[in-house]
Scaffold this motif. Structure first.
Motif, PDB file in Angstrom:
ATOM      1  N   ALA A  37      10.624   0.942   7.443  1.00  0.00           N
ATOM      2  CA  ALA A  37       9.397   1.719   7.335  1.00  0.00           C
ATOM      3  C   ALA A  37       9.241   2.346   5.956  1.00  0.00           C
ATOM      4  CB  ALA A  37       9.369   2.794   8.408  1.00  0.00           C
ATOM      5  N   GLY A  38      10.353   2.628   5.280  1.00  0.00           N
ATOM      6  CA  GLY A  38      10.269   3.250   3.971  1.00  0.00           C
ATOM      7  C   GLY A  38      10.028   2.262   2.851  1.00  0.00           C
ATOM      8  N   GLY A  39      10.091   0.962   3.125  1.00  0.00           N
ATOM      9  CA  GLY A  39       9.897  -0.052   2.095  1.00  0.00           C
ATOM     10  C   GLY A  39       8.445  -0.154   1.679  1.00  0.00           C
ATOM     11  N   PRO A  40       8.186  -0.987   0.685  1.00  0.00           N
ATOM     12  CA  PRO A  40       6.826  -1.108   0.170  1.00  0.00           C
ATOM     13  C   PRO A  40       5.834  -1.599   1.211  1.00  0.00           C
ATOM     14  CG  PRO A  40       8.339  -2.606  -0.978  1.00  0.00           C
ATOM     15  CD  PRO A  40       9.138  -1.807  -0.017  1.00  0.00           C
ATOM     16  N   LEU A  41       6.244  -2.552   2.042  1.00  0.00           N
ATOM     17  CA  LEU A  41       5.330  -3.053   3.053  1.00  0.00           C
ATOM     18  C   LEU A  41       5.060  -1.997   4.111  1.00  0.00           C
ATOM     19  CD1 LEU A  41       3.734  -5.590   3.426  1.00  0.00           C
ATOM     20  CD2 LEU A  41       5.508  -6.449   4.917  1.00  0.00           C
ATOM     21  N   GLY A  42       6.054  -1.157   4.408  1.00  0.00           N
ATOM     22  CA  GLY A  42       5.859  -0.067   5.352  1.00  0.00           C
ATOM     23  C   GLY A  42       4.826   0.925   4.847  1.00  0.00           C
ATOM     24  N   GLY A  43       4.866   1.199   3.553  1.00  0.00           N
ATOM     25  CA  GLY A  43       3.875   2.095   2.954  1.00  0.00           C
ATOM     26  C   GLY A  43       2.472   1.517   3.024  1.00  0.00           C
ATOM     27  N   ALA A  94      -5.690  -0.766   0.338  1.00  0.00           N
ATOM     28  CA  ALA A  94      -4.242  -0.903   0.169  1.00  0.00           C
ATOM     29  C   ALA A  94      -3.911  -1.365  -1.241  1.00  0.00           C
ATOM     30  CB  ALA A  94      -3.674  -1.865   1.208  1.00  0.00           C
ATOM     31  N   GLY A  95      -4.907  -1.851  -1.950  1.00  0.00           N
ATOM     32  CA  GLY A  95      -4.761  -2.151  -3.368  1.00  0.00           C
ATOM     33  C   GLY A  95      -4.076  -3.452  -3.713  1.00  0.00           C
ATOM     34  N   GLY A  96      -3.827  -3.599  -5.004  1.00  0.00           N
ATOM     35  CA  GLY A  96      -3.221  -4.818  -5.531  1.00  0.00           C
ATOM     36  C   GLY A  96      -1.800  -5.034  -5.063  1.00  0.00           C
ATOM     37  N   ALA A  97      -1.120  -3.959  -4.667  1.00  0.00           N
ATOM     38  CA  ALA A  97       0.259  -4.113  -4.193  1.00  0.00           C
ATOM     39  C   ALA A  97       0.305  -4.991  -2.950  1.00  0.00           C
ATOM     40  CB  ALA A  97       0.872  -2.748  -3.895  1.00  0.00           C
ATOM     41  N   LEU A  98      -0.665  -4.835  -2.065  1.00  0.00           N
ATOM     42  CA  LEU A  98      -0.696  -5.658  -0.859  1.00  0.00           C
ATOM     43  C   LEU A  98      -0.875  -7.122  -1.235  1.00  0.00           C
ATOM     44  CD1 LEU A  98      -0.701  -6.002   2.189  1.00  0.00           C
ATOM     45  CD2 LEU A  98      -3.154  -5.510   2.179  1.00  0.00           C
ATOM     46  N   ALA A  99      -1.801  -7.402  -2.126  1.00  0.00           N
ATOM     47  CA  ALA A  99      -2.042  -8.785  -2.543  1.00  0.00           C
ATOM     48  C   ALA A  99      -0.790  -9.366  -3.215  1.00  0.00           C
ATOM     49  CB  ALA A  99      -3.230  -8.844  -3.499  1.00  0.00           C
ATOM     50  N   TYR A 101       2.442  -8.500  -2.691  1.00  0.00           N
ATOM     51  CA  TYR A 101       3.485  -8.744  -1.698  1.00  0.00           C
ATOM     52  C   TYR A 101       3.133  -9.884  -0.767  1.00  0.00           C
ATOM     53  CZ  TYR A 101       6.209  -4.773  -3.174  1.00  0.00           C
ATOM     54  OH  TYR A 101       6.971  -3.919  -3.909  1.00  0.00           O
ATOM     55  N   MET A 102       1.858 -10.054  -0.471  1.00  0.00           N
ATOM     56  CA  MET A 102       1.458 -11.112   0.448  1.00  0.00           C
ATOM     57  C   MET A 102       1.285 -12.450  -0.270  1.00  0.00           C
ATOM     58  SD  MET A 102       1.451  -9.592   3.329  1.00  0.00           S
ATOM     59  CE  MET A 102       0.509 -10.522   4.503  1.00  0.00           C
ATOM     60  N   GLY A 103       1.251 -12.437  -1.580  1.00  0.00           N
ATOM     61  CA  GLY A 103       1.088 -13.675  -2.340  1.00  0.00           C
ATOM     62  C   GLY A 103      -0.318 -14.217  -2.349  1.00  0.00           C
ATOM     63  N   TRP A 104      -1.310 -13.324  -2.258  1.00  0.00           N
ATOM     64  CA  TRP A 104      -2.700 -13.772  -2.244  1.00  0.00           C
ATOM     65  C   TRP A 104      -3.174 -14.005  -3.639  1.00  0.00           C
ATOM     66  CZ3 TRP A 104      -4.099  -9.169   1.325  1.00  0.00           C
ATOM     67  CH2 TRP A 104      -3.677  -9.429   2.630  1.00  0.00           C
TER      68      TRP A 104
END
Length: 104
Positions: A37-43, A94-99, A101-104
């Protein structure tokens, strides 16, 4: 897909968003790339859950993100619960961080 640390992850593939989401949720034995939960994807899951106003729980969002579905599959999943406009806004929020991590 090969990650920077040399490990492999499976990306969900299908001809339609419905098939992609269904295939990602049915996979057994696949190891999520990001845990804790504390990792980047959890955030990022917390950000989206907060935006969704509690309609969709953190655990449900985290489980979808761990399956590394496409942008549109995530928007469709959220849109079915909170409407397409708010879903797009939440994912964009969720911003560019989501893209990244997801590889979009």
């Amino acid at each position: 897909m090969i990650l920077d640390d040399g490990s492999e992850t499976l990306l969900a593939t299908a001809e339609s968003m419905e098939e992609e989401l269904a295939s990602a949720t049915e996979k057994e034995g696949s190891t999520p790339v990001f845990r804790a939960a504390g990792g980047p994807l959890g955030g990022l899951a917390s950000t989206i859950a907060g935006c969704a106003g509690g309609v969709i729980g953190y655990d449900a969002i985290l489980s979808i993100l761990e399956k590394r579905v496409s942008y549109w599959a995530l928007v469709k999943f959220l849109g079915g619960k909170i409407g397409p406009g708010l879903a797009i806004s939440c994912v964009a929020g969720a911003g560019g961080a989501l893209a990244t991590y997801m590889g979009w």
